[in-house]
Design a protein around this motif. Structure first.
Motif, PDB file in Angstrom:
ATOM      1  N   PRO A 124       0.835  -1.209   0.000  1.00  0.00           N
ATOM      2  CA  PRO A 124       0.000   0.000   0.000  1.00  0.00           C
ATOM      3  C   PRO A 124       0.863   1.250   0.000  1.00  0.00           C
ATOM      4  O   PRO A 124       2.064   1.163   0.247  1.00  0.00           O
ATOM      5  CB  PRO A 124      -0.790  -0.134   1.311  1.00  0.00           C
ATOM      6  N   THR A 125       0.251   2.380  -0.293  1.00  0.00           N
ATOM      7  CA  THR A 125       1.005   3.625  -0.344  1.00  0.00           C
ATOM      8  C   THR A 125       1.778   3.831   0.949  1.00  0.00           C
ATOM      9  O   THR A 125       1.225   3.716   2.039  1.00  0.00           O
ATOM     10  CB  THR A 125       0.055   4.808  -0.581  1.00  0.00           C
ATOM     11  N   ALA A 126       3.057   4.144   0.800  1.00  0.00           N
ATOM     12  CA  ALA A 126       3.911   4.296   1.989  1.00  0.00           C
ATOM     13  C   ALA A 126       3.541   5.521   2.818  1.00  0.00           C
ATOM     14  O   ALA A 126       3.908   5.630   3.969  1.00  0.00           O
ATOM     15  CB  ALA A 126       5.375   4.379   1.552  1.00  0.00           C
ATOM     16  N   GLY A 127       2.818   6.452   2.220  1.00  0.00           N
ATOM     17  CA  GLY A 127       2.412   7.647   2.946  1.00  0.00           C
ATOM     18  C   GLY A 127       3.617   8.461   3.371  1.00  0.00           C
ATOM     19  O   GLY A 127       4.510   8.718   2.582  1.00  0.00           O
ATOM     20  N   THR A 128       3.635   8.845   4.622  1.00  0.00           N
ATOM     21  CA  THR A 128       4.748   9.666   5.119  1.00  0.00           C
ATOM     22  C   THR A 128       5.857   8.833   5.745  1.00  0.00           C
ATOM     23  O   THR A 128       6.855   9.368   6.180  1.00  0.00           O
ATOM     24  CB  THR A 128       4.228  10.671   6.168  1.00  0.00           C
ATOM     25  N   ALA A 129       5.678   7.499   5.803  1.00  0.00           N
ATOM     26  CA  ALA A 129       6.690   6.641   6.400  1.00  0.00           C
ATOM     27  C   ALA A 129       7.944   6.653   5.521  1.00  0.00           C
ATOM     28  O   ALA A 129       7.867   6.479   4.320  1.00  0.00           O
ATOM     29  CB  ALA A 129       6.161   5.222   6.538  1.00  0.00           C
ATOM     30  N   LYS A 130       9.095   6.874   6.155  1.00  0.00           N
ATOM     31  CA  LYS A 130      10.346   6.950   5.407  1.00  0.00           C
ATOM     32  C   LYS A 130      10.922   5.551   5.205  1.00  0.00           C
ATOM     33  O   LYS A 130      11.034   4.780   6.150  1.00  0.00           O
ATOM     34  CB  LYS A 130      11.343   7.842   6.151  1.00  0.00           C
ATOM     35  N   GLN A 131      11.280   5.250   3.970  1.00  0.00           N
ATOM     36  CA  GLN A 131      11.906   3.977   3.649  1.00  0.00           C
ATOM     37  C   GLN A 131      13.395   4.211   3.439  1.00  0.00           C
ATOM     38  O   GLN A 131      13.790   5.086   2.671  1.00  0.00           O
ATOM     39  CB  GLN A 131      11.292   3.389   2.369  1.00  0.00           C
ATOM     40  N   MET A 132      14.234   3.428   4.107  1.00  0.00           N
ATOM     41  CA  MET A 132      15.671   3.594   3.998  1.00  0.00           C
ATOM     42  C   MET A 132      16.187   2.909   2.746  1.00  0.00           C
ATOM     43  O   MET A 132      15.910   1.739   2.512  1.00  0.00           O
ATOM     44  CB  MET A 132      16.366   3.011   5.223  1.00  0.00           C
ATOM     45  N   ILE A 133      16.914   3.647   1.897  1.00  0.00           N
ATOM     46  CA  ILE A 133      17.468   3.076   0.672  1.00  0.00           C
ATOM     47  C   ILE A 133      18.948   3.440   0.558  1.00  0.00           C
ATOM     48  O   ILE A 133      19.410   4.425   1.134  1.00  0.00           O
ATOM     49  CB  ILE A 133      16.716   3.553  -0.584  1.00  0.00           C
ATOM     50  N   SER A 134      19.673   2.641  -0.182  1.00  0.00           N
ATOM     51  CA  SER A 134      21.075   2.918  -0.457  1.00  0.00           C
ATOM     52  C   SER A 134      21.177   3.941  -1.578  1.00  0.00           C
ATOM     53  O   SER A 134      20.374   3.926  -2.515  1.00  0.00           O
ATOM     54  CB  SER A 134      21.794   1.638  -0.881  1.00  0.00           C
TER      55      SER A 134
END
Length: 303
Positions: A124-134
């Motif tokens: 589902p849409t991640a919304g405001t949650a931050k996803q950690m990426i390289s």
């Protein structure tokens, strides 16, 4: 002597086999399992036959979609399963629909398929949650149509990581080296390499932050340094630059170098080293920055 006929060796070459639809190719392989073919079919027909095509993917030279801009919609596990087959598809053909965790867990296949991926829809849409990426993958994640991302510049603990920055994609061991540095793995350099992808994420409003650097400097040209400075100044991020560039580019951008002195760790002239051509006023302003030059330099005042 009467000549009745003249024969000559044929110089004609066999025409390339005509591309087949997915159904035609699958039928042909039942007769000749060694047949090499190219597929040309609609996105819908290709999608419906992906599983069967994948079992004979070594016999497929390439796959073309005849009803572009129609796309092949997949989940990330499907991308992982069919990666060798999908790599033979045209660019911008695939749309991935999946959760961030699923996409991230199949990141090695997504890196291979980056040219083929048109967009990724995070569900589902991640919304405001931050996803950690390289930062290695910033250009890939910039194909997302939603989500919020934060760039991870260091790993939190020992372990292993795959470096896709070279053709062999070597795996290196991550070892914590004190409180601030890592031995054998330094993700911060990838920020310089992939700053274009970072800027795309930022322009789309999808980049929420960049983790603070911890005692590591980035090697960058002056042009890259400008782009990185503009980007990182938006975030509470301390970073340092090892500028490596030609004498000409250093001269042309001496004002930027002067203003960025606090962020500069070192300056190295590369290529054919020549005297720096700057004004006396620029030399005065750049005095502290130029003291960080790693090789000998000379000046030619232009005014």
């Amino acid at each position: 002597m009467q000549v009745r006929s003249v024969s000559a060796p044929s110089i004609a070459t066999a025409a390339s086999p005509k591309p087949m639809t997915a159904a035609q190719a699958l039928a042909a392989w039942k007769i000749n399992s060694r047949l090499k073919v190219s597929i040309a079919d609609t996105a819908e027909n290709i999608s419906a036959n992906l599983k069967d095509l994948n079992t004979v993917q070594t016999q497929i030279a390439q796959v073309n979609v005849t009803n572009m801009p129609a796309k092949i919609n997949l989940t990330s596990p499907q991308a992982q399963t069919y990666v060798n087959l999908l790599a033979k598809f045209p660019e911008n053909t695939l749309v991935l629909n999946d959760t961030f965790d699923a996409l991230n867990s199949n990141i090695s296949s997504l890196r291979v398929l980056n040219p083929q991926i048109n967009k990724m829809v995070i569900t589902p849409t991640a919304g405001t949650a931050k996803q950690m990426i390289s930062p290695w993958d910033s250009q890939l994640w910039s194909k997302s149509v939603n989500g919020k991302f934060e760039i991870q510049t260091h790993l939190a603990s020992s372990g292993s990581a795959t470096n896709p920055g070279n053709s062999t994609s070597s795996t290196v061991t991550v070892v914590t080296g004190g409180s601030s540095k890592f031995v054998g793995y330094d993700d911060t350099q990838a920020l310089a390499i992939n700053y274009r992808g970072l800027k795309v994420l930022d322009d789309m409003g999808m980049l929420t932050g960049i983790e603070a650097f911890k005692g590591t400097a980035i090697n960058a040209t002056v042009a890259e340094s400008k782009a990185l400075t503009d980007l990182f100044n938006k975030y509470s991020t301390e970073f340092y630059l090892n500028i490596r560039d030609t004498s000409s580019n250093i001269s042309k951008n001496i004002d930027f170098i002067s203003s960025s002195n606090k962020k500069i760790a070192s300056i190295t002239q590369i290529g054919n080293i020549k005297p720096l051509q700057i004004t006396q006023a620029q030399n005065t302003k750049a005095d502290k920055a130029l003291s960080k030059m790693k090789n000998a330099y000379s000046l030619v005042f232009t005014g």
